[in-house]
Design an enzyme around this catalytic site. Structure first.
Site, PDB file in Angstrom:
ATOM      1  N   ASP A   1       0.828  -1.211   0.000  1.00 27.76           N
ATOM      2  CA  ASP A   1       0.000   0.000   0.000  1.00 27.76           C
ATOM      3  C   ASP A   1       0.862   1.260   0.000  1.00 27.76           C
ATOM      4  O   ASP A   1       2.084   1.192   0.112  1.00 27.76           O
ATOM      5  CB  ASP A   1      -0.960   0.002   1.209  1.00 27.76           C
ATOM      6  CG  ASP A   1      -0.237  -0.144   2.550  1.00 27.76           C
ATOM      7  OD1 ASP A   1       1.008  -0.198   2.565  1.00 27.76           O
ATOM      8  OD2 ASP A   1      -0.920  -0.217   3.580  1.00 27.76           O
TER       9      ASP A   1
ATOM     10  N   ASN B   1      -7.446   0.084  13.843  1.00 24.94           N
ATOM     11  CA  ASN B   1      -8.884  -0.027  13.567  1.00 24.94           C
ATOM     12  C   ASN B   1      -9.170  -1.355  12.862  1.00 24.94           C
ATOM     13  O   ASN B   1     -10.236  -1.538  12.288  1.00 24.94           O
ATOM     14  CB  ASN B   1      -9.366   1.139  12.693  1.00 24.94           C
ATOM     15  CG  ASN B   1      -8.504   1.291  11.444  1.00 24.94           C
ATOM     16  OD1 ASN B   1      -7.642   0.443  11.169  1.00 24.94           O
ATOM     17  ND2 ASN B   1      -8.733   2.338  10.690  1.00 24.94           N
TER      18      ASN B   1
ATOM     19  N   HIS C   1      -7.519  -2.464  10.217  1.00 25.47           N
ATOM     20  CA  HIS C   1      -7.251  -2.467   8.779  1.00 25.47           C
ATOM     21  C   HIS C   1      -6.040  -3.330   8.432  1.00 25.47           C
ATOM     22  O   HIS C   1      -5.168  -3.575   9.257  1.00 25.47           O
ATOM     23  CB  HIS C   1      -7.124  -1.043   8.213  1.00 25.47           C
ATOM     24  CG  HIS C   1      -5.835  -0.335   8.481  1.00 25.47           C
ATOM     25  ND1 HIS C   1      -5.701   1.026   8.327  1.00 25.47           N
ATOM     26  CD2 HIS C   1      -4.612  -0.760   8.878  1.00 25.47           C
ATOM     27  CE1 HIS C   1      -4.463   1.384   8.604  1.00 25.47           C
ATOM     28  NE2 HIS C   1      -3.785   0.319   8.946  1.00 25.47           N
TER      29      HIS C   1
ATOM     30  N   GLU D   1      -9.746  -0.380   4.826  1.00 21.21           N
ATOM     31  CA  GLU D   1     -10.298   0.255   6.016  1.00 21.21           C
ATOM     32  C   GLU D   1     -11.629  -0.385   6.422  1.00 21.21           C
ATOM     33  O   GLU D   1     -12.268  -1.073   5.612  1.00 21.21           O
ATOM     34  CB  GLU D   1     -10.523   1.747   5.713  1.00 21.21           C
ATOM     35  CG  GLU D   1      -9.254   2.519   5.350  1.00 21.21           C
ATOM     36  CD  GLU D   1      -8.352   2.793   6.554  1.00 21.21           C
ATOM     37  OE1 GLU D   1      -8.027   1.862   7.300  1.00 21.21           O
ATOM     38  OE2 GLU D   1      -7.974   3.964   6.729  1.00 21.21           O
TER      39      GLU D   1
END
Ligand code: GLP
Length: 244
Positions: free
Chosen positions: A67, A136, A138, A143
């Site tokens: 990413d 979170n 991810h 996400e």
């Protein structure tokens, strides 16, 4: 999915580095995809050391970056690009033709996603994907709420990602979007290692392993992977009900 608990981050990272080395020894043209970030830093260091010590030939392997922060140039020390250059590519003298990273400054980001999908397919898929987990849940920039069926895509970053992400940047950065391989890539990878260490990741690890499988918590997709390994240290395993 299998869970492997290690005494500390050193032994966890040694095991992860060995996974890459063993793969490349068995399959010299292996395709390895990796996340950047704090979690795999020691794995990268040990991988570099072991590759040199054991004189492993990496000339035929392919390296794919998981990413990147949209709009952040490769020379910015907070970029994923910069991380890999310094932690792996430069020390191991990998050639440009072996390396495939998202160009987060590309004018056409959709084309950039297609390019990365194409490379992945043309190379015969990812043999080993090594990921971390965000605060979170991810994976990469997949996400909360993302589809499990996505290949590479551009996504609006979650508030937590934007806040936590500042830790990589010396000068505060404007973080709004991410560009990432998708969870379909993860599902299709022949083997996946999710690494986590330290008490701060214990809650995320518990949800990954013992929580409901849901796109509200993307890392829970690991439970569905037949060759998915959650590799954690004792601190990150601290909240698990079942540690056997
Ligand atoms: C970042 C990256 C992920 C990374 C995760 C955890 O935002 N997009 O690829 O795995 O968050 O990062 P860290 O290892 O620094 O905790």
């Amino acid at each position: 999915m299998q869970v492997k608990i290690y005494k500390d981050n050193q032994s966890l990272s040694e095991a992860a580095a060995n996974e890459i080395i063993d793969l490349v020894k068995k399959k010299p043209n292996a395709v390895v995809c990796m996340a950047s970030g704090d979690t795999p830093r020691l794995t990268c260091k040990l991988f570099v050391e072991k590759t040199k010590k054991e004189m492993v030939d990496l000339a035929h392997m392919t390296f794919i970056g998981l990413d990147e922060w949209v709009g952040i140039p490769p020379e910015n020390d907070g970029s994923c690009h910069y991380f890999f250059q310094n932690e792996i590519f430069k020390p191991l003298h990998l050639s440009l033709s072996q390396i495939h990273l998202f160009d987060a400054k590309a004018v056409n980001l959709e084309e950039e996603c297609k390019k990365m999908d194409k490379i992945t397919f043309e190379k015969g898929g990812i043999d080993l994907m090594i990921v971390g987990i965000g605060m979170n849940g991810h994976i990469g920039f997949n996400e909360p709420g993302v589809s499990f069926e996505n290949y590479a895509h551009v996504i609006d970053l979650d508030e937590t990602t934007v806040t936590v992400g500042q830790k990589y940047f010396k000068i505060p950065a404007t973080l709004q979007k991410g560009i990432t391989l998708g969870l379909k890539h993860l599902q299709e990878s022949k083997k996946v290692l999710l690494l986590a260490n330290g008490t701060k990741k214990a809650g995320m690890v518990k949800k990954t392993i013992e929580g409901e499988i849901t796109n509200a918590f993307p890392a829970s997709i690991m439970q569905m992977h037949p060759r998915g390994f959650v590799m954690i240290d004792e601190e990150a395993a601290g909240l698990l009900e079942n540690k056997n």
